[in-house]
Design an enzyme around this catalytic site. Structure first.
Site, PDB file in Angstrom:
ATOM      1  N   SER A  30       2.792  -4.690 -11.582  1.00  0.00           N
ATOM      2  CA  SER A  30       1.626  -4.466 -10.739  1.00  0.00           C
ATOM      3  C   SER A  30       0.335  -4.786 -11.480  1.00  0.00           C
ATOM      4  CB  SER A  30       1.603  -3.002 -10.291  1.00  0.00           C
ATOM      5  OG  SER A  30       0.419  -2.730  -9.595  1.00  0.00           O
ATOM      6  N   GLY A  31      -0.729  -4.991 -10.712  1.00  0.00           N
ATOM      7  CA  GLY A  31      -2.064  -5.115 -11.283  1.00  0.00           C
ATOM      8  C   GLY A  31      -2.750  -3.770 -11.365  1.00  0.00           C
ATOM      9  N   ASP A  32      -2.065  -2.722 -10.901  1.00  0.00           N
ATOM     10  CA  ASP A  32      -2.617  -1.369 -11.001  1.00  0.00           C
ATOM     11  C   ASP A  32      -1.493  -0.429 -11.446  1.00  0.00           C
ATOM     12  OD1 ASP A  32      -4.413   0.825 -10.702  1.00  0.00           O
ATOM     13  OD2 ASP A  32      -5.514  -0.297  -9.185  1.00  0.00           O
ATOM     14  N   ASP A  33      -1.676   0.873 -11.305  1.00  0.00           N
ATOM     15  CA  ASP A  33      -0.681   1.798 -11.849  1.00  0.00           C
ATOM     16  C   ASP A  33       0.704   1.582 -11.226  1.00  0.00           C
ATOM     17  OD1 ASP A  33      -2.744   3.071 -13.323  1.00  0.00           O
ATOM     18  OD2 ASP A  33      -3.282   4.230 -11.541  1.00  0.00           O
ATOM     19  N   SER A  49       2.339  -3.496 -16.377  1.00  0.00           N
ATOM     20  CA  SER A  49       1.031  -3.389 -15.725  1.00  0.00           C
ATOM     21  C   SER A  49      -0.075  -3.563 -16.771  1.00  0.00           C
ATOM     22  CB  SER A  49       0.907  -2.025 -15.043  1.00  0.00           C
ATOM     23  OG  SER A  49      -0.410  -1.878 -14.562  1.00  0.00           O
TER      24      SER A  49
END
Ligand SMILES: *[C@@H]1O[C@H](CO)[C@@H](O)[C@H](O)[C@H]1NC(C)=O
Ligand SMILES: *[C@@H]1O[C@H](CO)[C@@H](O)[C@H](O)[C@H]1NC(C)=O
Length: 265
Positions: A52-55, A86
């Site tokens: 992911s690009g976030d959590d 991530s």
């Protein structure tokens, strides 16, 4: 794949199993969290693989005055056998929206590669609520900016009507049996005068620092209190060394969701 926002988002829910799920989003995409239990209880997340690009996982429970009014915690959450990539976020985040409270979180057998931090707790004055009784064990980490990250002044309010007297309580956070390689900062742990992170416990933690990083500057701490045992490199003095071999607790208690058996045909 490629969700424009949080991918799996149980909210105001209970009795949830997320098992064997693969979630993929571009590592440069914002807000594409993997799984976000939000004011939800009795949750089991197991055998998931998330890029992911976030959590990869973020536990939440409401934002400032709205979360305080709704008053519904996230509780009894077990995360096991998670694999996460991530580069700009955490394997597991708690907050920053935690105004309904987050309690009784167990996590074990976490593998994170090229991830900004392993566990991140983020909050702010105005949130109210609490994060407590969080137990994490057996993490293997490779290439990471911060292993342990805590932020007491995250800011980011929904509007100007939050209560500046609503100080969150963060206490009883244990991390044990952690190995990490190629780490820039072992701990970036920033409580504040009002938001002190209390009752931290770290045991059996071995962190290999990235090339060129001095062990002396491996930890950056303010506003935290706790104890450590067998942690290397040696942590900041706010974490009192109680001598080697003193493992942090991990409760024997099992959550009701762990007793659920799925029927197969
Ligand atoms: C160590 O981490 C850096 C990023 O901080 C990365 O560029 C490098 O490839 C990593 N080295 C190894 C051996 O994984
Ligand atoms: C420690 O963290 C604080 C807050 O992010 C930052 O302002 C400070 O520069 C850091 N200190 C070091 C030595 O990295």
């Amino acid at each position: 794949m490629n969700s424009p926002f949080w991918t799996v988002h149980p909210v105001y829910s209970s009795n949830i199993i997320v098992s064997g799920v693969t979630i993929l989003a571009p590592v440069n995409s914002a807000n594409t969290d993997g799984i976000n239990p939000d004011s939800s209880s009795n949750v089991l997340i197991e055998d998931c693989y998330i890029i992911s690009g976030d959590d990869c996982i973020a536990i939440k429970s409401g934002w400032d005055e709205y979360g305080i009014a709704f008053h519904t915690p996230s509780r009894h959450i077990l995360i096991r056998r998670l694999t996460c990539i991530s580069p700009t976020s955490a394997a597991i985040a708690l907050g920053s929206e935690m105004s309904g409270g987050i309690q009784d979180v167990h996590a074990e057998d976490i593998l994170a590669i090229d991830t900004e931090s392993a566990i991140r707790i983020k909050t702010s004055v105005g949130r109210g609520g609490y994060v407590r009784d969080v137990y994490v064990r057996r993490m293997k980490l490779k290439t990471m900016k911060y292993v342990f990250w805590m932020t007491g002044d995250y800011g980011n309010h929904p509007d100007n009507h939050y209560d500046p007297g609503a100080v969150p309580v963060i206490e009883g956070i244990s991390y044990s049996d952690v190995t990490a390689e190629n780490v820039t900062l072992a701990g970036q742990m920033q409580g504040t005068r009002k938001v002190v992170f209390k009752g931290l416990c770290l045991s059996n933690v071995k962190i290999g620092m990235a090339k060129g990083v001095k062990r002396r500057t491996a930890w950056n701490c303010t506003g935290i209190e706790g104890t450590v045992s067998s942690v290397s490199p040696s942590p900041c003095s706010m974490l009192r060394d109680v001598g080697c071999g003193r493992a942090c607790p991990f409760p024997k208690e099992r959550f009701p969701i762990e007793r659920v058996r799925c029927c197969e045909e």
